[in-house]
Design a protein around this motif. Structure first.
Motif, PDB file in Angstrom:
ATOM      1  N   UNK A 149       0.792  -1.237   0.000  1.00 38.09           N
ATOM      2  CA  UNK A 149       0.000   0.000   0.000  1.00 38.09           C
ATOM      3  C   UNK A 149       0.818   1.278   0.000  1.00 38.09           C
ATOM      4  N   UNK A 150       2.065   1.203  -0.499  1.00 35.77           N
ATOM      5  CA  UNK A 150       2.911   2.404  -0.534  1.00 35.77           C
ATOM      6  C   UNK A 150       2.557   3.235  -1.764  1.00 35.77           C
ATOM      7  N   UNK A 151       2.387   4.549  -1.547  1.00 39.96           N
ATOM      8  CA  UNK A 151       2.144   5.454  -2.681  1.00 39.96           C
ATOM      9  C   UNK A 151       3.492   5.996  -3.143  1.00 39.96           C
ATOM     10  N   UNK A 152       3.849   5.713  -4.395  1.00 45.30           N
ATOM     11  CA  UNK A 152       5.184   6.058  -4.878  1.00 45.30           C
ATOM     12  C   UNK A 152       5.327   7.527  -5.276  1.00 45.30           C
ATOM     13  N   UNK A 153       4.268   8.311  -5.044  1.00 45.75           N
ATOM     14  CA  UNK A 153       4.388   9.757  -5.304  1.00 45.75           C
ATOM     15  C   UNK A 153       4.747  10.510  -4.019  1.00 45.75           C
ATOM     16  N   UNK A 154       5.034   9.758  -2.937  1.00 43.37           N
ATOM     17  CA  UNK A 154       5.473  10.405  -1.698  1.00 43.37           C
ATOM     18  C   UNK A 154       4.351  10.822  -0.777  1.00 43.37           C
ATOM     19  N   UNK A 155       3.097  10.683  -1.250  1.00 37.96           N
ATOM     20  CA  UNK A 155       1.978  10.955  -0.343  1.00 37.96           C
ATOM     21  C   UNK A 155       1.769   9.707   0.513  1.00 37.96           C
ATOM     22  N   UNK A 156       0.870   9.767   1.435  1.00 32.75           N
ATOM     23  CA  UNK A 156       0.632   8.599   2.281  1.00 32.75           C
ATOM     24  C   UNK A 156       1.436   8.704   3.565  1.00 32.75           C
ATOM     25  N   UNK A 157       0.983   7.975   4.572  1.00 32.52           N
ATOM     26  CA  UNK A 157       1.650   8.027   5.879  1.00 32.52           C
ATOM     27  C   UNK A 157       3.016   7.369   5.796  1.00 32.52           C
ATOM     28  N   UNK A 168      19.769  -8.042  -4.732  1.00 31.54           N
ATOM     29  CA  UNK A 168      19.374  -8.950  -5.807  1.00 31.54           C
ATOM     30  C   UNK A 168      18.493  -8.273  -6.846  1.00 31.54           C
ATOM     31  N   UNK A 169      18.031  -9.063  -7.799  1.00 26.50           N
ATOM     32  CA  UNK A 169      17.249  -8.523  -8.919  1.00 26.50           C
ATOM     33  C   UNK A 169      16.023  -7.742  -8.486  1.00 26.50           C
ATOM     34  N   UNK A 170      15.159  -8.348  -7.671  1.00 21.54           N
ATOM     35  CA  UNK A 170      13.949  -7.661  -7.209  1.00 21.54           C
ATOM     36  C   UNK A 170      14.311  -6.651  -6.124  1.00 21.54           C
ATOM     37  N   UNK A 171      15.172  -7.055  -5.206  1.00 20.68           N
ATOM     38  CA  UNK A 171      15.499  -6.209  -4.057  1.00 20.68           C
ATOM     39  C   UNK A 171      16.062  -4.850  -4.426  1.00 20.68           C
ATOM     40  N   UNK A 172      16.953  -4.805  -5.430  1.00 27.50           N
ATOM     41  CA  UNK A 172      17.595  -3.520  -5.740  1.00 27.50           C
ATOM     42  C   UNK A 172      16.609  -2.544  -6.369  1.00 27.50           C
ATOM     43  N   UNK A 173      15.598  -3.071  -7.064  1.00 31.67           N
ATOM     44  CA  UNK A 173      14.516  -2.193  -7.553  1.00 31.67           C
ATOM     45  C   UNK A 173      13.602  -1.789  -6.394  1.00 31.67           C
ATOM     46  N   UNK A 174      13.330  -2.720  -5.496  1.00 27.90           N
ATOM     47  CA  UNK A 174      12.418  -2.440  -4.377  1.00 27.90           C
ATOM     48  C   UNK A 174      12.947  -1.305  -3.496  1.00 27.90           C
ATOM     49  N   UNK A 175      14.261  -1.287  -3.243  1.00 31.20           N
ATOM     50  CA  UNK A 175      14.849  -0.215  -2.427  1.00 31.20           C
ATOM     51  C   UNK A 175      14.603   1.136  -3.100  1.00 31.20           C
ATOM     52  N   UNK A 176      14.898   1.215  -4.399  1.00 22.91           N
ATOM     53  CA  UNK A 176      14.772   2.492  -5.107  1.00 22.91           C
ATOM     54  C   UNK A 176      13.315   2.946  -5.194  1.00 22.91           C
ATOM     55  N   UNK A 177      12.426   2.010  -5.491  1.00 24.90           N
ATOM     56  CA  UNK A 177      11.002   2.369  -5.608  1.00 24.90           C
ATOM     57  C   UNK A 177      10.427   2.764  -4.251  1.00 24.90           C
ATOM     58  N   UNK A 178      10.803   2.025  -3.211  1.00 27.49           N
ATOM     59  CA  UNK A 178      10.276   2.330  -1.871  1.00 27.49           C
ATOM     60  C   UNK A 178      10.636   3.760  -1.462  1.00 27.49           C
TER      61      UNK A 178
END
Length: 331
Positions: A149-157, A168-178
């Motif tokens: 439920x993370x909003x990637x536009x920076x809104x949200x609690x 790893x493959x998924x993890x390195x994208x997950x850090x940046x997107x989070x």
């Protein structure tokens, strides 16, 4: 060009098992795009662990659909021909696409893809960078947006997120997107990748081999609202004490135990949940990721590049399981 009896180089295997040694280099006819499909000239493909897991019969008897099987689903290339009814693309367009695992086809000089899962690739986005995105990037994106439920536009609690196997493959994208969202990110990885994961934006990074790393304890004492779990072999009992009241563990490689824990937690009405994630590729999400790369807000970390003629080396590296970022096969 297709249907002219032309042959192309492809990499395939004839049955289950055998690992990298079972991959064969063959000459097969160039495929013909059907209605709603495009024919691409291969530029780069990224391997995912699921590729060799399919070879190990994890999805038997459903996938692959038939043998011999040309593996690979994440492909960047250039459109050379379009099938009937294709409106978005024409010959010469640079694109990235995701194929389905049942038919595969990615490790070949020419690749047939569905228009509905193909996205234009701007000149700022190199083929290898784009090829990394489909399975790994979309999995990270869905885990964060849909499951956590993370909003990637920076809104949200503000949310506290833990990402395991963050290099790893998924993890390195997950850090940046989070970090595009309003999050505090704790990440785990091997000692050699701590600086890399910090450079991707993680707020605190743990070596998973240290006692605190193995226990998944946040150095700042935070409890996690969500865990993007990209590693394997960590039991629920390790996660539970580190989770906030309604904390969720989103398991991107769920095995039978994960589904069992998920069911038990549902039945006991536990507020802490384990959520198995089976990602579904969507074109608009892939477009979003490509655009982030174009804007410099997301990057593909490339572990290694291998020519198509040595695809078995890339395959062996993926099976080995210690890649930093994405393993790329290119023409």
């Amino acid at each position: 060009m297709a249907g002219t009896g032309r042959l192309m180089h492809a990499v395939q295997y004839d049955g289950y098992g055998g690992g990298a040694a079972a991959l064969k280099h063959v000459e097969v006819p160039v495929p013909t795009p059907k209605k709603g499909e495009v024919l691409l000239k291969f530029e780069a493909a990224a391997l995912n662990p699921v590729d060799w897991k399919i070879q190990k019969a994890i999805l038997r008897p459903f996938v692959p659909r038939k043998f011999p099987h040309i593996p690979g689903t994440d492909v960047a290339g250039e459109v050379v021909e379009v099938g009937q009814g294709v409106e978005k693309f024409k010959a010469g367009d640079k694109v990235v696409t995701v194929l389905n695992h049942a038919s595969g086809g990615g490790l070949a000089e020419f690749v047939v893809a569905s228009e509905s899962l193909t996205v234009a690739r701007p000149p700022e986005v190199a083929a290898a960078e784009a090829a990394g995105l489909p399975i790994a990037g979309l999995t990270a994106h869905q885990a964060l947006t849909k499951s956590a439920g993370i909003k990637l536009d920076g809104t949200g609690e503000q949310a506290n997120i833990l990402i395991t196997a963050a290099s790893g493959g998924v993890g390195h994208y997950a850090v940046q997107l989070a970090k595009l969202g309003n999050t505090h990110v704790t990440a785990t990885c091997g000692a050699r990748n701590i600086e890399l994961v910090k450079s991707l934006g993680a707020d605190e990074v743990l070596d998973y081999k240290t006692p605190d790393g193995a226990a998944l304890k946040s150095p700042s004492g935070k409890k996690y609202d969500a865990v993007i779990h990209c590693a394997t072999g960590i039991p629920w009992s390790t996660f539970e004490p580190n989770l906030g009241r309604n904390g969720k563990v989103i398991d991107i490689t769920p095995g039978p135990a994960a589904f069992w824990t998920f069911a038990v937690k549902k039945l006991t009405f536990s507020s802490k949940q384990l959520v198995p994630l089976l990602a579904t590729p969507k074109r608009e999400n892939l477009e979003y990721l490509v655009n982030l790369v174009k804007e410099g807000k997301l990057k593909t970390v490339i572990d290694s590049k291998h020519p198509l003629s040595k695809a078995e080396d890339a395959w062996a590296k993926s099976i080995d399981g210690h890649a930093t970022g994405k393993i790329i096969v290119e023409n």
